[in-house]
Design a protein around this motif. Structure first.
Motif, PDB file in Angstrom:
ATOM      1  N   LEU A  27       0.590  -1.176   0.029  1.00  0.00           N
ATOM      2  CA  LEU A  27       0.057   0.005   0.038  1.00  0.00           C
ATOM      3  C   LEU A  27       0.906   1.167  -0.033  1.00  0.00           C
ATOM      4  N   ALA A  28       1.799   1.117   0.915  1.00  0.00           N
ATOM      5  CA  ALA A  28       2.829   2.564   0.876  1.00  0.00           C
ATOM      6  C   ALA A  28       3.671   2.640  -0.617  1.00  0.00           C
ATOM      7  N   LEU A  29       3.928   1.634  -1.144  1.00  0.00           N
ATOM      8  CA  LEU A  29       4.911   1.650  -2.502  1.00  0.00           C
ATOM      9  C   LEU A  29       3.892   2.132  -3.544  1.00  0.00           C
ATOM     10  N   THR A  30       2.570   1.696  -3.436  1.00  0.00           N
ATOM     11  CA  THR A  30       1.543   1.890  -4.630  1.00  0.00           C
ATOM     12  C   THR A  30       0.993   3.411  -4.395  1.00  0.00           C
ATOM     13  N   GLY A  31       0.767   3.608  -3.195  1.00  0.00           N
ATOM     14  CA  GLY A  31       0.190   5.006  -2.668  1.00  0.00           C
ATOM     15  C   GLY A  31       1.535   6.120  -3.100  1.00  0.00           C
ATOM     16  N   LEU A  32       2.611   5.883  -2.925  1.00  0.00           N
ATOM     17  CA  LEU A  32       3.414   6.882  -3.343  1.00  0.00           C
ATOM     18  C   LEU A  32       3.277   7.477  -4.759  1.00  0.00           C
ATOM     19  N   PRO A  33       3.167   6.853  -5.951  1.00  0.00           N
ATOM     20  CA  PRO A  33       2.982   7.343  -7.280  1.00  0.00           C
ATOM     21  C   PRO A  33       1.465   7.933  -7.262  1.00  0.00           C
ATOM     22  N   LEU A  34       0.460   7.272  -6.372  1.00  0.00           N
ATOM     23  CA  LEU A  34      -0.761   7.919  -6.379  1.00  0.00           C
ATOM     24  C   LEU A  34      -0.960   9.319  -5.881  1.00  0.00           C
ATOM     25  N   ILE A  35       0.022   9.692  -5.073  1.00  0.00           N
ATOM     26  CA  ILE A  35       0.022  11.129  -4.504  1.00  0.00           C
ATOM     27  C   ILE A  35       0.214  12.000  -5.708  1.00  0.00           C
ATOM     28  N   PHE A  36       1.071  11.784  -6.748  1.00  0.00           N
ATOM     29  CA  PHE A  36       1.346  12.644  -7.781  1.00  0.00           C
ATOM     30  C   PHE A  36       0.815  11.933  -9.104  1.00  0.00           C
ATOM     31  N   HIS A  37      -0.496  11.495  -9.075  1.00  0.00           N
ATOM     32  CA  HIS A  37      -0.973  10.804 -10.216  1.00  0.00           C
ATOM     33  C   HIS A  37      -1.409  11.690 -11.113  1.00  0.00           C
ATOM     34  N   HIS A  38      -1.637  12.794 -10.843  1.00  0.00           N
ATOM     35  CA  HIS A  38      -2.076  14.152 -12.031  1.00  0.00           C
ATOM     36  C   HIS A  38      -0.775  14.372 -12.525  1.00  0.00           C
ATOM     37  N   GLU A  39       0.261  14.555 -11.936  1.00  0.00           N
ATOM     38  CA  GLU A  39       1.532  15.032 -12.634  1.00  0.00           C
ATOM     39  C   GLU A  39       2.120  13.861 -13.606  1.00  0.00           C
ATOM     40  N   ILE A  40       1.928  12.633 -12.975  1.00  0.00           N
ATOM     41  CA  ILE A  40       2.386  11.402 -13.674  1.00  0.00           C
ATOM     42  C   ILE A  40       1.801  11.028 -14.894  1.00  0.00           C
ATOM     43  N   ASP A  41       0.328  11.435 -14.793  1.00  0.00           N
ATOM     44  CA  ASP A  41      -0.225  11.286 -16.083  1.00  0.00           C
ATOM     45  C   ASP A  41      -0.242  12.314 -17.130  1.00  0.00           C
TER      46      ASP A  41
END
Length: 376
Positions: A27-41
Motif C-alpha cells: 500500500l505504501a509503495l503503490t500509494g507513493l505514485p498515486l499522490i502525484f497521479h495528476h503529474e505522472i499522467d
C-alpha cells in the motif's frame, strides 16, 4: 508499567505489525505514485488535453453532450457525468453496456464541453495509474480484496497504538530523538524505528483510519442506498419502468434552484447505484476545501423533471467523502503532496526496520533456546 503488561502490549505490537507488514508495504509503495497521479499522467501523456480555444467560447447544452457521448460509444448508455477539476471545459463521461454495470467494467472518457469532441483518458481505463490504484484499493479482487485491506488497516492502527504504549516508558530512559550510535546495529535501528514511528504517528493514524473507511466504500454506499436513498424513492416502489428519459438539458439549473449556493459535482443517470430507475441524481458540493468533498444529492424525476427529494448526508457518507483527500493528501496543493510523500517514505522505513528487528531478535533467540535444551 509492569513487565506482564509490557509483554502483552509487545505481543500485540509484534503480531499485528507482522501480519499486516507485507500488505502495508504494498500500500505504501503503490500509494507513493498515486499522490502525484495528476503529474505522472501528464508526464506519461495519459492526461486528456483539450484544444486551445477563445476563453469566451460557449459550452454546449447538457443534452447535446449526452448525444455526443452516445455517438462516441454507440450501444452503451450513460452512467455518470462529472466536471473536471483541472479544466472547466472538460466533462468526464462514464458509459457502459447497462446503467447498472459495475464501475471497473465501465469506460471513462472526456468530452470538450465547447465542441462535444471526445478525448480518451488512458489512465482511467487501464493505464499505469489505474493499475496502481486497483492494487492500492482492492488488489484486483473486488470487494473481498477491499475487506482484506480494511482488516489490514485495522491491524495497522492497532500496531500504531501498541507501539506508542511501548514507547512511553522508553522515553523516560532516553531523551526524545536519541539514537544510540555507540550501541549495536540492532539497537541503533530500534532507536530509529521508534523515533520515525513517533514522528509519523499522527499521519499514520490518519492514513490508517481513512484507508479503512475508503476500503469499506462499497458497504457504505450499499448502506446509503438501503437507508437514505431507499426512503427518498419509496413513492416510486412498484412504478412501471421508464420507456423514455426527459432531456437532461436543464438538470443543473433545476438542481441549483433546489439547493442554492452549491456547485455540481456529478450527475448519476437513472439505473446507476447513485440514483434509481426513475431518477436523475445531481450531486452538488460546497465551495470551500472542506465542503467540496461533502455531496448533497438532488433527485429529479427522469420523466417530469420535478425535484422529488433533496437528500440529507448521513455521517458515514461525509466520512467517506472526507477520507479520500485526507488519505492521499489531495487538498493542499504540491506542498501537501510532497509532505505526504516524505511521510510515506518514512513509513516504508518503519515497516522494513520493524521486520528487520523481528528477524534479528528471532535469530538471536534460537541459540538461547538450543542452549536451554542442551542444559536440560
Amino acid at each position: 508499567m509492569k513487565s506482564k503488561t509490557i509483554r502483552r502490549w509487545s505481543f500485540i505490537h509484534t503480531w499485528t505489525s507482522l501480519i499486516c507488514t507485507a500488505f502495508l508495504l504494498m500500500l505504501a509503495l503503490t500509494g507513493l505514485p498515486l499522490i502525484f497521479h495528476h503529474e505522472i499522467d501528464h508526464l506519461l501523456g495519459d492526461a486528456p488535453e483539450l484544444k486551445q480555444m477563445p476563453a469566451d467560447t460557449p459550452h454546449l447544452g447538457l443534452q447535446q453532450l449526452v448525444r455526443a457521448a452516445e455517438a462516441h460509444r454507440p450501444g452503451e448508455v450513460m452512467q455518470y457525468f462529472g466536471w473536471d477539476e483541472e479544466d472547466p471545459n472538460g466533462v468526464v463521461a462514464i458509459m457502459a453496456r447497462t446503467a447498472g454495470t459495475e464501475p471497473n467494467s465501465s469506460h471513462t472518457f472526456m468530452l470538450d464541453a465547447r465542441t462535444g469532441e471526445a478525448v480518451e483518458m488512458p489512465s482511467a481505463n487501464g493505464g499505469l495509474m489505474m493499475v496502481m490504484l486497483r492494487l492500492h484499493v482492492d488488489m484486483f479482487a473486488g470487494l473481498p480484496g477491499k475487506l482484506l485491506l480494511a482488516f489490514m488497516g485495522i491491524l495497522f492502527v492497532m500496531a500504531i497504538v501498541s507501539g506508542t504504549v511501548l514507547y512511553l516508558p522508553f522515553m523516560r530512559r532516553l531523551e526524545f530523538g536519541t539514537v544510540r550510535q555507540d550501541k549495536s546495529t540492532r539497537l541503533r535501528w530500534l532507536d530509529l524505528h521508534n523515533l520515525i514511528g513517533v514522528v509519523t504517528l499522527t499521519w499514520a493514524l490518519v492514513v490508517g483510519v481513512t484507508g479503512v473507511i475508503s476500503a469499506c466504500t462499497d458497504l457504505i454506499i450499499a448502506a446509503w442506498r438501503n437507508d437514505s436513498l431507499g426512503a427518498m424513492i419509496e413513492p416510486y416502489r412498484g412504478a412501471p419502468p421508464l420507456t423514455q428519459l426527459a432531456p437532461a438539458s436543464r438538470l443543473i439549473d433545476i438542481a441549483k434552484a433546489a439547493a442554492p449556493d452549491m456547485q455540481p459535482d456529478f450527475i448519476a443517470f437513472p439505473g446507476t447505484r447513485f440514483s434509481s430507475e426513475h431518477h436523475y441524481a445531481v450531486f452538488l458540493k460546497g465551495s470551500t476545501h472542506l465542503t467540496s468533498h461533502l455531496l448533497t444529492p438532488v433527485l429529479i424525476d427522469a420523466s417530469t423533471l420535478q425535484v422529488t427529494a433533496i437528500g440529507e448526508r448521513p455521517w458515514y457518507m461525509d466520512a467517506m467523502g472526507m477520507s479520500s483527500p485526507l488519505h492521499f493528501g489531495d487538498y493542499g496543493g504540491m506542498p501537501m503532496k510532497i509532505l505526504w510523500a516524505v511521510l510515506d517514505v518514512l513509513t516504508i522505513i518503519v515497516l522494513i526496520s520493524g521486520l528487520y528487528l523481528w528477524l534479528v531478535r528471532r535469530k538471536a533467540a534460537k541459540p538461547v533456546a538450543v542452549e536451554a535444551e542442551v542444559a536440560a
